[in-house]
Design an enzyme around this catalytic site. Structure first.
Site, PDB file in Angstrom:
ATOM      1  CB  THR A   1       4.366   1.595   9.375  1.00 53.57           C
ATOM      2  OG1 THR A   1       2.955   1.471   9.553  1.00 53.57           O
ATOM      3  CG2 THR A   1       4.617   2.002   7.933  1.00 53.57           C
ATOM      4  CG  ASP A   2       0.553  -2.098  10.595  1.00 53.31           C
ATOM      5  OD1 ASP A   2       0.675  -0.870  10.425  1.00 53.31           O
ATOM      6  OD2 ASP A   2      -0.302  -2.592  11.352  1.00 53.31           O
ATOM      7  CD  GLU A   3      -0.542   3.401   8.306  1.00 49.50           C
ATOM      8  OE1 GLU A   3      -0.892   4.044   7.295  1.00 49.50           O
ATOM      9  OE2 GLU A   3      -0.484   3.890   9.444  1.00 49.50           O
TER      10      GLU A   3
ATOM     11  N   GLY B   1      -9.160   7.049   0.933  1.00 50.98           N
ATOM     12  CA  GLY B   1      -8.274   5.893   0.913  1.00 50.98           C
ATOM     13  C   GLY B   1      -8.039   5.260   2.258  1.00 50.98           C
TER      14      GLY B   1
ATOM     15  CB  SER C   1       3.762   4.987  -1.269  1.00 52.58           C
ATOM     16  OG  SER C   1       3.748   6.389  -1.175  1.00 52.58           O
ATOM     17  CB  THR C   2       7.477   7.817   1.492  1.00 47.13           C
ATOM     18  OG1 THR C   2       6.608   8.080   2.607  1.00 47.13           O
ATOM     19  CG2 THR C   2       7.094   8.708   0.328  1.00 47.13           C
ATOM     20  CE  LYS C   3       8.607   4.143   7.804  1.00 47.06           C
ATOM     21  NZ  LYS C   3       9.911   4.510   8.458  1.00 47.06           N
TER      22      LYS C   3
ATOM     23  CE1 TYR D   1      11.192   3.527  17.269  1.00 47.11           C
ATOM     24  CE2 TYR D   1      13.549   3.688  17.655  1.00 47.11           C
ATOM     25  CZ  TYR D   1      12.337   3.074  17.895  1.00 47.11           C
ATOM     26  OH  TYR D   1      12.269   2.002  18.752  1.00 47.11           O
TER      27      TYR D   1
ATOM     28  CG  PHE E   1      -7.977   7.255  16.441  1.00 48.62           C
ATOM     29  CD1 PHE E   1      -9.130   7.931  16.073  1.00 48.62           C
ATOM     30  CD2 PHE E   1      -8.103   6.063  17.127  1.00 48.62           C
ATOM     31  CE1 PHE E   1     -10.393   7.433  16.378  1.00 48.62           C
ATOM     32  CE2 PHE E   1      -9.351   5.546  17.433  1.00 48.62           C
ATOM     33  CZ  PHE E   1     -10.490   6.237  17.059  1.00 48.62           C
TER      34      PHE E   1
ATOM     35  CE1 TYR F   1       4.477   6.796   7.721  1.00 52.14           C
ATOM     36  CE2 TYR F   1       2.304   5.780   7.944  1.00 52.14           C
ATOM     37  CZ  TYR F   1       3.621   5.902   8.357  1.00 52.14           C
ATOM     38  OH  TYR F   1       4.085   5.137   9.387  1.00 52.14           O
TER      39      TYR F   1
ATOM     40  N   PRO G   1      -4.705  10.070  21.105  1.00 47.65           N
ATOM     41  CG  PRO G   1      -2.635  10.932  20.485  1.00 47.65           C
ATOM     42  CD  PRO G   1      -3.442   9.674  20.439  1.00 47.65           C
TER      43      PRO G   1
ATOM     44  CB  ILE H   1      17.706  11.958   8.972  1.00 44.53           C
ATOM     45  CG1 ILE H   1      16.372  11.929   8.210  1.00 44.53           C
ATOM     46  CG2 ILE H   1      17.515  11.815  10.463  1.00 44.53           C
ATOM     47  CD1 ILE H   1      15.739  10.564   8.205  1.00 44.53           C
TER      48      ILE H   1
ATOM     49  CG  ASN I   1     -10.576   3.607  14.083  1.00 43.14           C
ATOM     50  OD1 ASN I   1      -9.652   2.991  14.599  1.00 43.14           O
ATOM     51  ND2 ASN I   1     -10.459   4.190  12.900  1.00 43.14           N
TER      52      ASN I   1
END
Length: 332
Positions: A121-123, A273, A150-152, A78, A188, A148, A190, A59, A247
């Site tokens: 994402t909610d992250e 983290g 932070s880039t999202k 996505y 996690f 991850y 799978p 992309i 978890n």
């Protein structure tokens, strides 16, 4: 027929969306996917060739994206590098795909005046304390904690800027943790399922107290289609199914559903983290757009997911060895 371009459509959530669209709408689907380790052409193999076109590509390749966007009606974005452990190991691919790739896509939809929906994402919101009575809403400040997330977060902000500065017709959704078919065995749920299927003991980070808000991938797909059809341009919608589970509970439920003792797992060192708790408030999506999840019972959805992995070893087995070797190197 109207056509949807789905970036990252050979990945977990993107391939589930492609199935959902073809099975529940009149849209034809064009998938563009780089087919990194997390993309799998086999995830689309059962879809009809007269409704699905597959293009292998990056992309961040502006010329390719320009060609594709000019020939579709709607773009659903996505494509992302999305695994926290990998982002801690090597952040560079996350900047390339999540930031440079999103920029290329925004420039193409700006040029051709196309409708864009951006998947996030909610992250990006960081995490919540275990005893915090609040949940994430569209007004929650961003507080990402990994390369991850932070880039999202950065990609979300790019979309917002292109809406405001250039009038791009875009919406954003931030979703909680997905589970279901076609998810890579590094993730996690799978990973634990396929460990049991291989006679290996599941692995649990730390004490397993970290809480995630689980949603079945089909419900994520139906929510995205609802936003595309009814959402207000420039708005962000949070997608969640009220599926908060720690978890430890998830691992023990997997073991129980697979006929194993619920304590037949090992604790491993926690991830650096590691966010404590995610929780989504999807009131805006439900009240404004009338969306509701179908998989309201997590145990039923998890049982169906276990059965899918049991029946589709040929799909996940090629990646299992390399995944476990990676975690062995990390001591996990």
């Amino acid at each position: 027929m109207p056509r949807l371009l789905v970036t990252g459509g050979a990945g977990f959530i993107g391939s589930n969306f492609a199935h959902y669209v073809i099975n529940n709408s009149d849209y034809d689907v064009i998938v563009v996917d780089k087919l990194t380790y997390a993309g799998n052409r086999a995830s689309l193999a059962d879809l009809p060739e007269d409704r699905l076109t597959f293009v292998r590509g990056d992309i961040a390749d502006a010329r390719l994206i320009d060609d594709l966007v000019g020939n579709v009606d709607i773009v659903v974005h996505y494509a992302a590098e999305s695994h926290n452990d990998n982002s801690l190991d090597d952040p560079r691919p996350f900047l390339h795909t999540n930031l440079v790739g999103t920029f290329a896509l925004l420039e193409a939809v700006r040029k051709y005046g196309k409708r864009l929906h951006h998947i996030s994402t909610d992250e990006v919101y960081g995490d919540l304390a275990f005893d915090d009575p609040n949940r994430f809403t569209e007004a929650t400040p961003y507080n990402p904690s990994s390369p991850y997330s932070s880039t999202k977060a950065g990609s979300d902000l790019l979309v917002r800027a292109w809406v405001r500065s250039f009038g791009v017709a875009a919406t954003i959704s931030n979703c909680s943790n997905n589970y279901g078919p076609y998810q890579h065995v590094e993730k996690f749920i799978p990973r634990q399922i396929t460990n049991v299927l291989r006679g290996l003991r599941p692995r649990l980070y730390g004490e397993g107290r970290n809480v995630r808000d689980w949603i079945h991938a089909d419900d994520h797909s139906s929510a995205v289609m609802t936003i595309i059809e009814k959402g207000r341009i420039g708005e962000t919608y949070l997608i969640g199914a009220d599926g908060e589970k720690d978890n430890k509970t998830v691992v023990e439920l997997i073991l129980t559903l697979m006929g194993r003792p619920p304590d037949a797992y090992d604790h491993v060192a926690d991830r650096p983290g590691h966010d404590l708790r995610y929780a989504i408030d999807s009131t805006k999506l439900r009240t404004e757009l009338g969306w509701r999840p179908s998989f309201s019972n997590f145990e039923h959805g998890l049982a169906a997911t276990i059965e899918w992995y049991r029946k589709n070893e040929a799909w996940w087995a090629p990646a299992k060895g390399a995944t476990e070797a990676f975690y062995a190197r990390l001591g996990q």
